[in-house]
Design a protein around this motif. Structure first.
Motif, short mmCIF file in Angstrom:
data_model
loop_
_atom_site.label_atom_id
_atom_site.label_comp_id
_atom_site.label_asym_id
_atom_site.label_seq_id
_atom_site.Cartn_x
_atom_site.Cartn_y
_atom_site.Cartn_z
N ASN A 98 0.77 -1.08 -0.03
CA ASN A 98 0.03 0.13 0.14
C ASN A 98 0.69 1.23 0.01
OD1 ASN A 98 -2.70 1.06 -0.22
ND2 ASN A 98 -2.56 1.58 1.93
N LEU A 99 2.11 1.24 -0.28
CA LEU A 99 3.02 2.41 -0.56
C LEU A 99 2.62 3.14 -1.76
CD1 LEU A 99 6.34 1.02 1.13
CD2 LEU A 99 4.55 2.42 2.24
N LYS A 100 2.51 4.36 -1.85
CA LYS A 100 2.09 5.04 -3.18
C LYS A 100 3.67 5.35 -3.80
CE LYS A 100 -2.33 7.05 -1.70
NZ LYS A 100 -2.13 6.76 -0.23
N ASN A 101 3.64 4.83 -5.05
CA ASN A 101 4.70 5.08 -6.17
C ASN A 101 6.06 4.61 -5.44
OD1 ASN A 101 2.94 6.57 -7.80
ND2 ASN A 101 3.24 8.42 -6.51
N LEU A 102 6.18 3.45 -5.04
CA LEU A 102 7.44 2.76 -4.29
C LEU A 102 8.44 2.59 -5.10
CD1 LEU A 102 8.73 1.56 -1.88
CD2 LEU A 102 7.71 -0.56 -2.56
N SER A 103 8.27 2.04 -6.38
CA SER A 103 9.48 1.90 -7.14
C SER A 103 10.06 3.32 -7.64
CB SER A 103 8.92 1.14 -8.30
OG SER A 103 7.94 1.52 -9.25
N ALA A 104 9.01 4.38 -8.07
CA ALA A 104 9.62 5.36 -8.71
C ALA A 104 10.08 6.42 -7.64
CB ALA A 104 8.32 6.31 -9.29
N VAL A 105 9.67 6.33 -6.31
CA VAL A 105 10.32 7.06 -5.31
C VAL A 105 11.86 6.49 -5.06
CG1 VAL A 105 10.32 7.57 -2.96
CG2 VAL A 105 8.21 7.84 -4.24
N ALA A 106 11.86 4.97 -5.09
CA ALA A 106 13.02 4.43 -4.79
C ALA A 106 14.02 4.75 -5.94
CB ALA A 106 12.88 2.77 -4.78
N GLU A 107 13.64 4.75 -7.04
CA GLU A 107 14.46 4.95 -8.23
C GLU A 107 15.20 6.56 -8.15
OE1 GLU A 107 14.31 5.41 -13.27
OE2 GLU A 107 12.47 4.61 -12.14
N GLY A 108 14.05 7.46 -7.78
CA GLY A 108 14.69 8.73 -7.68
C GLY A 108 15.55 8.95 -6.56
N ASN A 109 15.42 8.46 -5.51
CA ASN A 109 16.31 8.51 -4.10
C ASN A 109 17.73 7.81 -4.56
OD1 ASN A 109 15.23 9.82 -1.78
ND2 ASN A 109 13.37 8.83 -2.58
N ASP A 110 17.67 6.56 -5.34
CA ASP A 110 18.93 6.05 -5.60
C ASP A 110 19.80 6.94 -6.57
OD1 ASP A 110 20.37 3.50 -5.69
OD2 ASP A 110 20.21 3.68 -7.67
N LYS A 111 19.07 7.57 -7.26
CA LYS A 111 20.01 8.46 -8.22
C LYS A 111 20.79 9.80 -7.33
CE LYS A 111 17.22 7.92 -12.55
NZ LYS A 111 15.90 8.43 -13.23
N LEU A 112 19.88 10.14 -6.56
CA LEU A 112 20.13 11.30 -5.66
C LEU A 112 21.47 10.92 -4.75
CD1 LEU A 112 20.01 14.13 -4.18
CD2 LEU A 112 18.10 13.02 -2.83
N SER A 113 21.34 9.62 -4.25
CA SER A 113 22.33 9.15 -3.28
C SER A 113 23.69 8.92 -4.13
CB SER A 113 21.81 7.56 -2.74
OG SER A 113 22.95 7.01 -2.26
N GLN A 114 23.50 8.40 -5.37
CA GLN A 114 24.79 8.38 -6.23
C GLN A 114 25.17 9.86 -6.35
OE1 GLN A 114 24.36 5.80 -9.54
NE2 GLN A 114 22.68 4.89 -8.61
N LYS A 115 24.42 10.72 -6.59
CA LYS A 115 24.95 12.17 -7.01
C LYS A 115 25.60 12.70 -5.78
CE LYS A 115 25.31 15.65 -9.48
NZ LYS A 115 26.34 15.57 -10.81
N ILE A 116 24.99 12.57 -4.45
CA ILE A 116 25.58 13.04 -3.23
C ILE A 116 26.97 12.58 -3.10
CG2 ILE A 116 25.31 13.11 -0.72
CD1 ILE A 116 22.68 14.53 -1.24
N ASN A 117 27.19 11.10 -3.54
CA ASN A 117 28.35 10.39 -3.36
C ASN A 117 29.31 11.24 -4.16
OD1 ASN A 117 28.17 8.40 -1.50
ND2 ASN A 117 27.19 7.01 -2.84
N GLU A 118 28.96 11.61 -5.40
CA GLU A 118 30.06 12.12 -6.28
C GLU A 118 30.39 13.72 -5.59
OE1 GLU A 118 28.18 12.85 -10.10
OE2 GLU A 118 27.57 10.76 -10.32
N ILE A 119 29.56 14.43 -5.04
CA ILE A 119 29.74 15.63 -4.38
C ILE A 119 30.57 15.67 -3.36
CG2 ILE A 119 28.50 17.50 -3.38
CD1 ILE A 119 26.19 17.05 -5.28
N THR A 120 30.28 14.66 -2.60
CA THR A 120 31.15 14.45 -1.22
C THR A 120 32.46 14.18 -1.43
OG1 THR A 120 29.90 12.55 -0.79
CG2 THR A 120 29.20 14.26 0.33
N SER A 121 32.62 13.38 -2.52
CA SER A 121 33.99 12.95 -2.89
C SER A 121 34.82 13.92 -3.13
CB SER A 121 33.84 11.88 -4.08
OG SER A 121 33.47 12.28 -5.13
N LEU A 122 34.09 15.24 -3.64
CA LEU A 122 35.05 16.36 -4.15
C LEU A 122 35.07 17.47 -3.12
CD1 LEU A 122 32.93 16.89 -7.76
CD2 LEU A 122 35.37 15.96 -7.34
#
Length: 300
Positions: A65-89
């Motif tokens: 019953n979680l709304k838009n589960l896969s889409a929310v997870a996909e967006g957050n996964d992309k964000l997590s990866q982008k933050i990794n790039e930024i903090t590594s700099l």
């Protein structure tokens, strides 16, 4: 604090059902965020927006019953990866929402480089629901629980590890709307909370002094997650879930100024601005003013 800042927009409106919050990052940029930060001496890199899938309506996962589960997870996964790039700099990540479900990805990214991350959750709500306790199934009411390792594994395992944070390293400020399951979890986990009662009774100065001392003693960095509905709707009308009797504009500036002086914040996000519900971009302008105070802007 590093003098290099990366801005990441996350136009996510899938963690809840009210359209418009996906335009929050554009509203904050329109309120001249980069110009304000550059005047403070920062080198600003605007990384653009994380690409988020579009949905015409909220769809609930048939099992949870979680709304838009896969889409929310996909967006957050992309964000997590982008933050990794930024903090590594070595840059300071400043995330613009979008609904508060984006904190799942933000914390997955920033906690990876911290042994003991502290979190200030500046919000009218606890965001500590799970599928079992949520009255709505909206994931924007769950990111703090998810980051504690509680919830659907598709969400808790974003970034490849769980949990991201410890309950004793969290301080919630401004709470005034908590569901029953959230109240029970707060008591069970011993999460430190300053409700509006404590803010009214103690004053914001004492609340922030205690918060800063508490987190300095036990963490190696602090993430600020600021939901604009933490402020009173009179000061921040453009939010999807307003709750009357909130923190004032001036109290919020004081809180940001004290965090700036303490120099403990290592990442931040400002979320839940809905320009459709706003008054002449007032809430976005408030967000820019608070971000500026957090990052060192002073009158003199």
């Amino acid at each position: 604090m590093t003098k290099e800042i990366s801005i990441i927009g996350v136009p996510m409106d899938l963690g809840q059902t009210r359209r418009g919050v996906d335009m929050g990052p554009s509203a904050i940029r329109y309120a001249r965020l980069s110009e304000r930060l550059e005047k403070l001496g920062y080198t600003v890199y605007d990384e653009g927006d994380i690409r988020v899938g579009l949905r015409e309506r909220a769809t609930a996962d048939t099992e949870t019953n979680l709304k838009n589960l896969s889409a929310v997870a996909e967006g957050n996964d992309k964000l997590s990866q982008k933050i990794n790039e930024i903090t590594s700099l070595g840059r300071f990540p400043l995330v613009l929402g979008g609904d508060h479900s984006i904190a799942i990805g933000t914390l997955a990214g920033v906690a990876k480089r911290s042994e003991n991350l502290g979190v200030i959750w500046y919000d009218a709500h606890g965001d500590l629901n799970t599928a079992e306790t949520s009255p709505s199934g909206n994931i924007h009411g769950m990111p703090l629980a998810v980051s504690l390792g509680m919830g659907h594994p598709v969400l808790t395992n974003i970034g490849g590890y769980t949990p991201k944070i410890k309950p004793e390293n969290i301080v919630i400020i401004g709470a005034r709307s908590l569901d029953e399951g959230e109240r029970e979890l707060i008591k069970e986990k011993g999460i430190k909370v300053y409700t509006m009662h404590e803010i009214d009774r103690m004053g914001m100065t004492a609340v922030m002094e205690e918060t800063i001392t508490y987190l300095k003693e036990r963490t190696d960095g602090v993430h600020l997650s600021l939901d604009l509905d933490g402020l009173d709707p009179e000061d921040a009308p453009g939010v999807g879930t307003p709750v009357v009797g909130g923190i004032s504009y001036r109290e919020s500036h004081l809180a940001m100024e004290m965090l700036s002086e303490a120099n403990i914040v290592t990442s931040a996000e400002f979320v839940e601005i809905n320009p459709i519900l706003d008054e002449h971009n007032k809430t976005a302008r408030v967000a820019v003013a608070l971000i500026s105070s957090l990052l060192g802007d002073t009158l003199l």
